[in-house]
Design a protein around this motif. Structure first.
Motif, PDB file in Angstrom:
ATOM      1  N   HIS A 250      11.143   3.585   5.620  1.00  0.00           N
ATOM      2  CA  HIS A 250      11.274   5.053   4.990  1.00  0.00           C
ATOM      3  C   HIS A 250      10.433   5.355   3.812  1.00  0.00           C
ATOM      4  O   HIS A 250       9.684   6.070   4.136  1.00  0.00           O
ATOM      5  CB  HIS A 250      12.844   5.094   4.738  1.00  0.00           C
ATOM      6  CG  HIS A 250      13.424   4.492   2.909  1.00  0.00           C
ATOM      7  ND1 HIS A 250      12.938   2.713   2.765  1.00  0.00           N
ATOM      8  CD2 HIS A 250      12.858   4.762   1.995  1.00  0.00           C
ATOM      9  CE1 HIS A 250      12.482   2.859   0.979  1.00  0.00           C
ATOM     10  NE2 HIS A 250      12.822   3.956   1.054  1.00  0.00           N
ATOM     11  N   ASP A 251      10.432   4.791   3.157  1.00  0.00           N
ATOM     12  CA  ASP A 251       8.505   4.391   2.106  1.00  0.00           C
ATOM     13  C   ASP A 251       7.569   4.249   2.680  1.00  0.00           C
ATOM     14  O   ASP A 251       6.506   3.957   1.842  1.00  0.00           O
ATOM     15  CB  ASP A 251       8.276   3.566   0.733  1.00  0.00           C
ATOM     16  CG  ASP A 251       8.785   2.304   0.976  1.00  0.00           C
ATOM     17  OD1 ASP A 251       8.568   1.930   1.654  1.00  0.00           O
ATOM     18  OD2 ASP A 251       8.717   1.802  -0.772  1.00  0.00           O
ATOM     19  N   ARG A 252       7.217   4.152   3.772  1.00  0.00           N
ATOM     20  CA  ARG A 252       5.532   3.644   4.919  1.00  0.00           C
ATOM     21  C   ARG A 252       4.661   4.647   4.170  1.00  0.00           C
ATOM     22  O   ARG A 252       4.574   5.817   3.502  1.00  0.00           O
ATOM     23  CB  ARG A 252       5.523   4.045   6.112  1.00  0.00           C
ATOM     24  CG  ARG A 252       5.595   5.374   6.528  1.00  0.00           C
ATOM     25  CD  ARG A 252       5.784   6.120   8.084  1.00  0.00           C
ATOM     26  NE  ARG A 252       6.669   7.401   8.539  1.00  0.00           N
ATOM     27  CZ  ARG A 252       7.781   7.132   8.488  1.00  0.00           C
ATOM     28  NH1 ARG A 252       8.728   6.868   8.430  1.00  0.00           N
ATOM     29  NH2 ARG A 252       7.636   8.909   8.744  1.00  0.00           N
ATOM     30  N   PRO A 253       3.343   4.132   4.518  1.00  0.00           N
ATOM     31  CA  PRO A 253       2.067   4.684   3.236  1.00  0.00           C
ATOM     32  C   PRO A 253       1.475   5.636   4.062  1.00  0.00           C
ATOM     33  O   PRO A 253       1.941   5.603   5.681  1.00  0.00           O
ATOM     34  CB  PRO A 253       1.446   2.985   3.774  1.00  0.00           C
ATOM     35  CG  PRO A 253       1.609   1.778   4.775  1.00  0.00           C
ATOM     36  CD  PRO A 253       3.077   2.278   4.719  1.00  0.00           C
TER      37      PRO A 253
ATOM     38  N   ALA B 138       1.083  -1.375   0.241  1.00  0.00           N
ATOM     39  CA  ALA B 138       0.213  -0.322  -0.314  1.00  0.00           C
ATOM     40  C   ALA B 138       0.553   1.010   0.168  1.00  0.00           C
ATOM     41  O   ALA B 138       1.757   1.530   0.456  1.00  0.00           O
ATOM     42  CB  ALA B 138      -1.167   0.138   1.069  1.00  0.00           C
ATOM     43  N   THR B 139       0.357   2.170  -0.576  1.00  0.00           N
ATOM     44  CA  THR B 139       0.871   3.368  -0.733  1.00  0.00           C
ATOM     45  C   THR B 139       0.703   4.616   0.156  1.00  0.00           C
ATOM     46  O   THR B 139       0.560   5.742   0.901  1.00  0.00           O
ATOM     47  CB  THR B 139       1.134   4.218  -1.832  1.00  0.00           C
ATOM     48  OG1 THR B 139      -0.162   4.160  -2.478  1.00  0.00           O
ATOM     49  CG2 THR B 139       2.098   3.508  -2.805  1.00  0.00           C
ATOM     50  N   LYS B 140      -1.309   3.875   0.533  1.00  0.00           N
ATOM     51  CA  LYS B 140      -2.011   4.378   0.988  1.00  0.00           C
ATOM     52  C   LYS B 140      -2.484   3.637   2.215  1.00  0.00           C
ATOM     53  O   LYS B 140      -3.512   2.730   1.469  1.00  0.00           O
ATOM     54  CB  LYS B 140      -2.774   5.923   0.488  1.00  0.00           C
ATOM     55  CG  LYS B 140      -2.337   6.849   0.510  1.00  0.00           C
ATOM     56  CD  LYS B 140      -3.099   8.150  -0.949  1.00  0.00           C
ATOM     57  CE  LYS B 140      -2.314   8.923  -1.604  1.00  0.00           C
ATOM     58  NZ  LYS B 140      -2.803   9.851  -1.559  1.00  0.00           N
ATOM     59  N   ILE B 141      -3.321   4.139   3.319  1.00  0.00           N
ATOM     60  CA  ILE B 141      -4.140   3.587   4.269  1.00  0.00           C
ATOM     61  C   ILE B 141      -4.819   4.563   4.879  1.00  0.00           C
ATOM     62  O   ILE B 141      -4.652   5.669   5.171  1.00  0.00           O
ATOM     63  CB  ILE B 141      -3.138   2.488   5.173  1.00  0.00           C
ATOM     64  CG1 ILE B 141      -2.483   1.403   4.250  1.00  0.00           C
ATOM     65  CG2 ILE B 141      -4.032   1.442   6.246  1.00  0.00           C
ATOM     66  CD1 ILE B 141      -1.868   1.039   5.355  1.00  0.00           C
ATOM     67  N   PHE B 142      -6.568   3.818   4.876  1.00  0.00           N
ATOM     68  CA  PHE B 142      -6.956   4.926   5.446  1.00  0.00           C
ATOM     69  C   PHE B 142      -7.838   3.553   6.351  1.00  0.00           C
ATOM     70  O   PHE B 142      -8.331   2.495   5.683  1.00  0.00           O
ATOM     71  CB  PHE B 142      -8.207   5.908   4.558  1.00  0.00           C
ATOM     72  CG  PHE B 142      -7.641   6.435   3.665  1.00  0.00           C
ATOM     73  CD1 PHE B 142      -7.701   7.939   4.638  1.00  0.00           C
ATOM     74  CD2 PHE B 142      -7.099   6.248   2.118  1.00  0.00           C
ATOM     75  CE1 PHE B 142      -7.272   8.880   3.365  1.00  0.00           C
ATOM     76  CE2 PHE B 142      -6.023   7.132   1.750  1.00  0.00           C
ATOM     77  CZ  PHE B 142      -6.253   8.463   1.921  1.00  0.00           C
ATOM     78  N   SER B 143      -8.103   3.908   7.324  1.00  0.00           N
ATOM     79  CA  SER B 143      -9.129   3.237   8.599  1.00  0.00           C
ATOM     80  C   SER B 143     -10.060   3.901   9.224  1.00  0.00           C
ATOM     81  O   SER B 143      -9.888   5.068   9.508  1.00  0.00           O
ATOM     82  CB  SER B 143      -7.750   2.311   9.038  1.00  0.00           C
ATOM     83  OG  SER B 143      -8.625   1.449  10.676  1.00  0.00           O
TER      84      SER B 143
END
Length: 168
Positions: free
Chosen positions: A158-161, A105-110
Motif C-alpha cells: 500500500h505504501d509502495r515506492p 525506498a520511497t522512490k526508485i528510478f531505473s
C-alpha cells in the motif's frame, strides 16, 4: 514466494523469532504486515508457524518491516544458519543489499539499456535471461527467478515506492 513444508522444531523456532520481532518491533498484526509487504495474507502466518520456507528476499523484507538493518539480517542468518541451509534460498550479497534498499525506498528510478528491470520482469523473461547470461548453473535458475519474483512484492504494498523505469 514461500513453499509449504512440514514444520520442524527448528523451523518453528525460526518462525517464533520472526513473530516475536513483529510483535515487539511493530504494532502490526500478521495480516497488516502482509498487506504492507504486498504478500498474500496467509504468508506471514505460515512463515511464523514454521510451515513455509521463506526466501531470503522474504526475510529481508520482513526484517526491514520490523526496522532491522542488513547487519541484523546477517546476524539473524548466522544464528539460524542450519535452518537457512534447509529453508532459505541463498542469494548473492549484492542481491540481498538491493532487496534491502528496495524495501526501504520511497522512490526508485531505473535506467536499463539492454534488459527489462528486475522489478518488472515476468518469471519466464527472468528465466530466459538467466539462461542467456550463462552465469549460473541450471539447478540455481528456479531459485534465482523466484527471488526476482519475491522482490516484486514491494510493488504491491500500500505504501509502495514511486517508481520510474526507463528502458532504452
Amino acid at each position: 514466494m514461500s513453499q509449504s513444508t512440514p514444520s520442524t522444531a527448528y523451523s518453528r523456532d525460526l518462525g517464533d523469532e520472526l513473530r516475536r520481532l513483529r510483535e515487539t518491533c511493530t504494532d502490526l498484526k500478521g495480516a497488516q504486515v502482509a498487506a504492507q509487504l504486498g504478500w498474500d495474507p496467509s504468508k506471514v502466518s505460515t512463515i511464523e508457524h514454521g510451515k513455509a520456507r521463506p526466501s531470503e528476499i522474504d526475510l529481508v523484507q520482513f526484517l526491514t518491516m520490523c526496522g532491522k538493518d542488513i547487519d541484523f539480517f546477517e546476524d539473524f542468518k548466522r544464528r539460524y544458519r542450519n535452518a537457512f541451509d534447509e529453508y532459505i534460498v541463498q542469494l548473492p550479497g549484492n542481491l540481498r543489499t538491493v532487496a534491502m534498499a528496495e524495501s526501504t525506498a520511497t522512490k526508485i528510478f531505473s535506467y536499463n539499456t539492454l534488459t527489462v528491470p528486475g522489478l518488472l520482469q515476468t518469471a519466464r523473461y527472468a528465466e530466459c535471461l538467466c539462461r542467456a547470461a550463462g552465469m549460473t548453473v541450471e539447478e540455481q535458475i528456479p531459485a534465482l527467478v523466484q527471488a526476482r519474483m519475491d522482490r516484486q512484492a514491494i510493488l504491491r504494498r500500500h505504501d509502495r515506492p514511486d517508481c520510474v523505469f526507463y528502458i532504452h
